[in-house]
Design a protein around this motif. Sequence first.
Motif, PDB file in Angstrom:
ATOM      1  N   GLY A  31       0.825  -1.203  -0.021  1.00  0.00           N
ATOM      2  CA  GLY A  31      -0.223   0.003   0.017  1.00  0.00           C
ATOM      3  C   GLY A  31       0.770   1.253   0.018  1.00  0.00           C
ATOM      4  N   SER A  32       2.074   1.065  -0.280  1.00  0.00           N
ATOM      5  CA  SER A  32       3.049   2.134  -0.224  1.00  0.00           C
ATOM      6  C   SER A  32       4.314   2.292  -1.083  1.00  0.00           C
ATOM      7  N   ILE A  33       4.715   3.109  -1.543  1.00  0.00           N
ATOM      8  CA  ILE A  33       5.860   3.247  -2.366  1.00  0.00           C
ATOM      9  C   ILE A  33       6.998   2.903  -1.283  1.00  0.00           C
ATOM     10  N   ARG A  34       7.057   3.679  -0.089  1.00  0.00           N
ATOM     11  CA  ARG A  34       8.185   3.602   0.760  1.00  0.00           C
ATOM     12  C   ARG A  34       8.258   1.891   1.268  1.00  0.00           C
ATOM     13  N   GLY A  35       6.961   1.471   1.558  1.00  0.00           N
ATOM     14  CA  GLY A  35       6.956  -0.054   2.101  1.00  0.00           C
ATOM     15  C   GLY A  35       7.680  -0.889   1.095  1.00  0.00           C
ATOM     16  N   ALA A  36       7.306  -0.645  -0.173  1.00  0.00           N
ATOM     17  CA  ALA A  36       7.857  -1.593  -1.349  1.00  0.00           C
ATOM     18  C   ALA A  36       9.359  -1.324  -1.327  1.00  0.00           C
ATOM     19  N   ALA A  37       9.638  -0.115  -1.288  1.00  0.00           N
ATOM     20  CA  ALA A  37      11.014   0.016  -1.453  1.00  0.00           C
ATOM     21  C   ALA A  37      11.907  -0.562  -0.386  1.00  0.00           C
ATOM     22  N   TYR A  44      13.756   5.131  -1.421  1.00  0.00           N
ATOM     23  CA  TYR A  44      12.533   5.744  -2.013  1.00  0.00           C
ATOM     24  C   TYR A  44      12.609   6.459  -3.351  1.00  0.00           C
ATOM     25  N   ARG A  45      13.785   7.169  -3.448  1.00  0.00           N
ATOM     26  CA  ARG A  45      14.224   7.919  -4.610  1.00  0.00           C
ATOM     27  C   ARG A  45      14.186   6.809  -5.831  1.00  0.00           C
ATOM     28  N   ARG A  46      15.016   5.958  -5.611  1.00  0.00           N
ATOM     29  CA  ARG A  46      15.223   4.825  -6.574  1.00  0.00           C
ATOM     30  C   ARG A  46      13.872   4.158  -7.141  1.00  0.00           C
ATOM     31  N   ALA A  47      13.142   3.764  -6.224  1.00  0.00           N
ATOM     32  CA  ALA A  47      11.606   3.191  -6.495  1.00  0.00           C
ATOM     33  C   ALA A  47      10.954   4.349  -7.355  1.00  0.00           C
ATOM     34  N   LEU A  49      11.995   6.720  -9.245  1.00  0.00           N
ATOM     35  CA  LEU A  49      12.402   6.791 -10.575  1.00  0.00           C
ATOM     36  C   LEU A  49      12.180   5.711 -11.439  1.00  0.00           C
ATOM     37  N   LEU A  50      12.013   4.338 -10.918  1.00  0.00           N
ATOM     38  CA  LEU A  50      11.553   3.247 -11.646  1.00  0.00           C
ATOM     39  C   LEU A  50      10.247   3.245 -11.948  1.00  0.00           C
ATOM     40  N   LEU A  51       9.544   3.848 -10.854  1.00  0.00           N
ATOM     41  CA  LEU A  51       7.981   3.839 -11.367  1.00  0.00           C
ATOM     42  C   LEU A  51       7.760   5.017 -12.424  1.00  0.00           C
ATOM     43  N   HIS A  52       8.379   6.191 -12.295  1.00  0.00           N
ATOM     44  CA  HIS A  52       8.236   6.901 -13.307  1.00  0.00           C
ATOM     45  C   HIS A  52       8.502   6.618 -14.637  1.00  0.00           C
ATOM     46  N   ASP A  53       9.767   5.757 -14.786  1.00  0.00           N
ATOM     47  CA  ASP A  53      10.155   4.941 -16.004  1.00  0.00           C
ATOM     48  C   ASP A  53       9.014   3.898 -16.287  1.00  0.00           C
ATOM     49  N   VAL A  54       8.417   3.324 -15.552  1.00  0.00           N
ATOM     50  CA  VAL A  54       7.497   2.638 -16.032  1.00  0.00           C
ATOM     51  C   VAL A  54       6.083   3.364 -16.568  1.00  0.00           C
TER      52      VAL A  54
END
Length: 132
Positions: A31-37, A44-47, A49-54
């Motif tokens: 339920g969160s980008i931070r939790g997934a990262a 968090y920044r790397r996650a 950036l990857l999401l932005h790329d997708v």
Amino acid sequence: MARLNIKVELGDGRALGPGKIRLLELIDEKGSIRGAAIAMDMSYRRAWLLLHDVEDMMGAPVLAAETGGRKGGGTSLTTAGRAVVGHYRSIEAIAARSIDTELKALARLAKRPSAGAANSKPKRPRTRKHQV
């Protein structure tokens, strides 16, 4: 055990692979980008950036932010995000089934030590000493 990793190249040097797909799945689960990262041991920044790329590859948002509520909001996958994960996992399953025999054969070969490899050291090339 041998297993298949698939990277789907979508042009312009952009690709979907197991890392981005797993990130999407974990965002949906946690339920969160931070939790997934955190679960993937990345910043968090790397996650982000990857999401932005997708999202850039797909031309549509793959995440939906939810604000407020009893749990204080969160993040989930959009219909497009779920479709990306679903199609990737489908490709992966079809490919794995079609190469199962070859993967097993490679795994068996990988377990075999070569003749005498266990007890021998790599030999150094002989060099001649030149007299001047």
